[in-house]
Design a protein around this motif. Structure first.
Motif, mmCIF file in Angstrom:
data_model
loop_
_atom_site.group_PDB
_atom_site.id
_atom_site.type_symbol
_atom_site.label_atom_id
_atom_site.label_comp_id
_atom_site.label_asym_id
_atom_site.label_seq_id
_atom_site.Cartn_x
_atom_site.Cartn_y
_atom_site.Cartn_z
ATOM 1 N N UNK A 1 6.125 9.324 4.101
ATOM 2 C CA UNK A 1 4.468 9.074 3.221
ATOM 3 C C UNK A 1 3.493 9.419 3.778
ATOM 4 N N UNK A 2 3.150 8.794 5.394
ATOM 5 C CA UNK A 2 1.902 9.035 6.765
ATOM 6 C C UNK A 2 2.144 10.391 6.628
ATOM 7 N N UNK A 3 3.650 11.279 6.959
ATOM 8 C CA UNK A 3 3.571 12.510 6.994
ATOM 9 C C UNK A 3 2.352 13.654 6.093
ATOM 10 N N UNK A 4 3.507 12.739 4.787
ATOM 11 C CA UNK A 4 2.317 14.006 3.594
ATOM 12 C C UNK A 4 1.170 13.806 4.026
ATOM 13 N N UNK A 5 1.071 12.090 3.333
ATOM 14 C CA UNK A 5 -0.417 12.898 3.893
ATOM 15 C C UNK A 5 -1.617 12.968 5.221
#
Length: 118
Positions: A64-68
């Motif tokens: 999720x952090x990567x996609x953010x």
């Protein structure tokens, strides 16, 4: 509706709205920019909300952090396209500042959201 988790996210809703504003703006660019700057700014602005939603579905927190991070990078791309549009005189200073400030606000929201992903 709100059947998907991302639909409830304020950052997703803001990104969706921002993408529509950018799309309407790109329609006003000269015809010669249709497959260049207009296409680029629309793809980048759409990518913001697309990555927020993709990162929210069944992903681990690092995912999720990567996609953010991808969303934030796409927003930076939109801002660079806005600078290009201003330099080429497709938008005036007033419109540039309005969209720049909106982008900055959205970036701050997304950065805070990313930081709070546990």
């Amino acid at each position: 509706m709100d059947k998907f988790k991302f639909e409830k996210l304020n950052i997703w809703q803001k990104a969706m709205d921002f993408g529509e504003v950018i799309d309407r703006l790109a329609l006003k660019f000269p015809e010669r920019e249709k497959f260049n700057l207009a296409s680029q700014i629309c793809r980048a602005s759409d990518s913001i909300a697309l990555n927020i939603s993709e990162g929210s579905i069944g992903q681990s927190n690092p995912e999720q952090r990567k996609f953010m991070g991808y969303s934030i990078r796409s927003l930076a791309e939109v801002v660079t396209c806005l600078f290009k549009a201003k330099r080429r005189k497709y938008i005036d200073e007033v419109k540039f500042v309005e969209l720049y400030n909106e982008a900055f606000h959205l970036m701050n929201m997304m950065s805070a959201f990313k930081k709070n992903i546990k």
